[in-house]
Enzyme design. Structure first.
Site, short mmCIF file in Angstrom:
data_model
loop_
_atom_site.label_atom_id
_atom_site.label_comp_id
_atom_site.label_asym_id
_atom_site.label_seq_id
_atom_site.Cartn_x
_atom_site.Cartn_y
_atom_site.Cartn_z
N LYS A 88 -6.61 9.70 -3.09
CA LYS A 88 -7.28 8.50 -3.56
C LYS A 88 -8.11 8.80 -4.80
CE LYS A 88 -8.10 4.24 -1.80
NZ LYS A 88 -8.90 3.42 -0.94
N THR A 134 0.86 -1.17 0.00
CA THR A 134 0.00 0.00 0.00
C THR A 134 0.90 1.22 0.00
OG1 THR A 134 -1.79 1.12 1.16
CG2 THR A 134 -0.15 0.06 2.53
N TRP A 191 -4.46 4.55 -4.87
CA TRP A 191 -3.61 5.55 -4.25
C TRP A 191 -2.75 6.30 -5.24
CZ3 TRP A 191 -5.02 7.21 -0.01
CH2 TRP A 191 -5.44 6.38 1.04
N GLU A 241 -4.18 -2.29 5.36
CA GLU A 241 -3.62 -2.71 6.65
C GLU A 241 -4.64 -3.47 7.50
OE1 GLU A 241 -3.17 0.18 5.18
OE2 GLU A 241 -1.25 1.09 5.67
P1 ADP Z 1 -9.14 -0.15 0.12
O1 ADP Z 1 -9.28 0.93 -0.90
O2 ADP Z 1 -9.03 -1.47 -0.50
O3 ADP Z 1 -10.24 -0.09 1.15
P2 ADP Z 1 -6.65 1.14 0.84
O4 ADP Z 1 -5.68 0.75 1.87
O5 ADP Z 1 -6.20 1.34 -0.54
O6 ADP Z 1 -7.78 0.06 0.92
O7 ADP Z 1 -7.37 2.49 1.29
C1 ADP Z 1 -7.81 2.68 2.60
C2 ADP Z 1 -8.29 4.10 2.79
O8 ADP Z 1 -9.31 4.40 1.83
C3 ADP Z 1 -8.92 4.37 4.12
O9 ADP Z 1 -7.99 4.62 5.13
C4 ADP Z 1 -9.79 5.57 3.81
O10 ADP Z 1 -9.04 6.77 3.82
C5 ADP Z 1 -10.25 5.28 2.40
N1 ADP Z 1 -11.56 4.61 2.42
C6 ADP Z 1 -11.81 3.29 2.30
N2 ADP Z 1 -13.14 3.04 2.34
C7 ADP Z 1 -13.74 4.23 2.53
C8 ADP Z 1 -15.11 4.65 2.69
N3 ADP Z 1 -16.13 3.78 2.64
N4 ADP Z 1 -15.33 5.97 2.86
C9 ADP Z 1 -14.33 6.86 2.91
N5 ADP Z 1 -13.03 6.53 2.77
C10 ADP Z 1 -12.74 5.24 2.58
#
Ligand code: ADP
Length: 541
Positions: free
Chosen positions: A438, A185, A443, A330
């Site tokens: 994001k 990540t 990312w 994580e």
């Molecule tokens: P993934 O995108 O697979 O959930 P990542 O580690 O790439 O995992 O991203 C995690 C981050 O994405 C979180 O810490 C948060 O900032 C953002 N995020 C994930 N799900 C949400 C959600 N439902 N609403 C807002 N932000 C989110």
């Protein structure tokens, strides 16, 4: 006094054995990268995974060693999931949307030995093949008829590898604490960080993910994971599907609205999962062609906040229930799911929509707290907002091969999200303290983009922040201070990014300013910039 029950390790191979014996004839359908539709069963999955494990053991892949993939969601990727972890090695799923330099960094950091890739990614693999330090074996995930002409030395063919083996391989038993998969990540410090999931964490996460108030999966479901298998194990769905015996449908490379809609309808998909950007594409296609979902019942939306308008469109116009979920790499990734409680039935539709727009409540296994800047716990009153910390058996304790004290604070993992939590336990993300951006669920490292800008001779200081974007949720915006007496245009600076990063990482806009606010230790105060530019209109938006 110890309990006296059987001690059996929680291993991913047990999921496969269960699916084979209890749901052997259940289908796994793939739109192959080669263009056609491929069908097999869980029984075939078991057989082919054993053949693959035999082939890998025969080629000297040892337990604990990393086997990498650059691959879409397909049955072959599923076979790799079970074969590699099942034999005690570690499946490392690499995000193919990264720039070649980052793929090389990640593959070297993980010390990958073998790389399996879909034909789509041949150019990327050719670009990195001579540069990676530890990968000795490259395998194209296709059959003999589709093998490409390639400069890669000794390139192997996936189907040939399998065909040369029988299926008598037996899944070994080992400690459930052993690593099963690895996923990188974007950290806040620029370089990607590896999260190393164990068999135990994966199995516990699978139980939790399948529950009715989580992703709500059963043997009667047909699940199509749009979320990539290189993105936190497709949110755990490849494991959940085996646990419950659901039919699986893999979309391959076809992630546009039309391809997805056709597959949903043709295969009777009942449940899907993906980021808001994907659903926007699907909903636009459906609206433009006046289509209806005839079998879709639920869809999991996460990775970025799900806009209330999207929830309304799915639920009110299409009768598809939205399951809003929050998590991170994580966290394997599931943290919260927005499942309503019985008393929410009494709410008006607007009130219910407001609850559904939150990220939801913690699934059993995940504990959450919010703290103020001094680390003091804040009340769960729906008003106080603070840094969100989590703990649980599928939360990372340290990053792969990272020196130093590790990320935990008093045993809690700081998520980098800022949130409030109400008395019912519903969590709502209000901001992000981490600097990553994001875009469409993926990312973009703000520090990488700043470093490139700072390398330009006319730039004195550069900060990169997320700006709101209607389609991609967030896009990078550069705030730049020019060197005194030097000229630099937006276009010149953006052209400077060419070839240095993946094209989609290029900032959408540049704002030139006289100064950037700094904190006491000389760090750029990005939260101030985020506040200041939160309504900045991007040119392409
Ligand atoms: P993934 O995108 O697979 O959930 P990542 O580690 O790439 O995992 O991203 C995690 C981050 O994405 C979180 O810490 C948060 O900032 C953002 N995020 C994930 N799900 C949400 C959600 N439902 N609403 C807002 N932000 C989110």
């Amino acid at each position: 006094m110890l309990g006296q029950m059987m001690s059996m390790p929680l291993l991913t191979s047990s999921l496969l054995l269960h699916a084979e014996s209890q749901h052997g004839d259940r289908e796994i359908v793939t739109r192959r990268v080669e263009g056609d539709i491929h069908r097999m069963t869980y029984r075939d999955l078991g057989r082919r995974a054993r053949q693959l494990a035999s082939a890998l053991v025969g080629r000297g892949v040892q337990p604990g060693r990393r086997v990498a993939t650059l691959a879409w969601n397909t049955h072959r990727h599923m076979e790799l999931y079970y074969a590699v972890s099942g034999m005690g090695s570690v499946l490392h799923t690499i995000n193919p949307r990264l720039h070649a330099d980052q793929v090389v960094y990640i593959a070297d950091h993980a010390e990958d030995q073998v790389l399996f890739f879909d034909l789509t990614f041949l150019p990327l693999v050719e670009a990195i093949a001579g540069r990676v330090g530890t990968i000795r074996t490259f395998v194209a995930m296709t059959d003999r008829a589709h093998m490409p002409a390639s400069k890669i030395d000794g390139l192997l063919c996936y189907e040939d590898l399998l065909a040369a083996e029988d299926d008598r391989f037996e899944w070994p038993e080992f400690s459930e604490e052993e690593a099963a998969t690895l996923c990188y990540t974007s950290g806040t410090t620029g370089n990607p960080k590896g999260v190393l999931y164990s068999h135990r964490s994966t199995l516990l996460h699978t139980y939790a993910a399948a529950l009715p108030d989580s992703l709500n999966c059963s043997a009667r479901d047909t699940i199509l994971p749009v979320v990539p298998m290189f993105h936190v194990n497709a949110w755990g769905l490849p494991y959940v599907a085996c646990m419950v015996g659901a039919k699986l449908v893999f979309p391959g490379a076809g992630l546009d609205g039309k391809s997805l809609y056709e597959l949903f309808e043709a295969e009777g998909v009942t449940l899907s999962a993906g980021v808001p950007t994907v659903w926007q594409g699907l909903l636009s296609h459906v609206a433009a062609n006046d289509l209806r979902f005839s079998t879709m019942r639920r869809t999991v939306i996460g990775g970025s906040a799900c806009p209330p308008a999207m929830i309304r469109s799915f639920q009110d116009e299409h009768g598809v229930q939205v399951i809003h979920a929050w998590g991170m790499t994580e966290m394997s990734p599931l943290g919260t799911v927005c499942a309503l409680k019985a008393r929410h039935d009494a709410l008006t539709p607007d009130q219910r929509l407001a609850v559904q727009s939150t990220q939801g409540r913690a699934v059993f296994g995940v504990s959450m707290k919010i703290v103020d800047p001094d680390g003091r716990a804040l009340p769960h009153d729906g008003a106080a907002s603070g840094d969100l910390l989590v703990r649980g058996p599928w939360v990372v304790s340290r990053y792969f091969r990272e020196e130093g004290p590790g990320p935990l604070v008093d045993g809690w993992f700081p998520t980098g999200d800022v949130a409030r939590i109400d008395a019912d336990g519903f969590m709502q993300i209000t901001d992000r303290s981490k600097d990553v951006i994001k875009s469409g669920g993926e990312w973009i490292g703000s520090i990488d983009l700043e470093n490139i800008a700072m390398a330009h001779p006319a730039v004195a200081m550069a900060a990169c922040i997320a700006a709101r974007h209607p389609k991609w949720d967030e896009r990078p915006l550069l705030i730049v201070v020019r060197r005194p007496g030097m000229a630099l245009s937006r276009e010149e600076l953006l052209a400077f990014y060419d070839g240095k990063i993946a094209k989609w990482w290029t900032p959408d806009d540049v704002v030139f300013v006289d100064s950037i606010p700094l904190g006491a230790t000389g760090k750029m105060l990005k939260h101030k910039l985020r506040e200041q530019y939160k309504d900045h209109e991007l040119p392409a938006a």
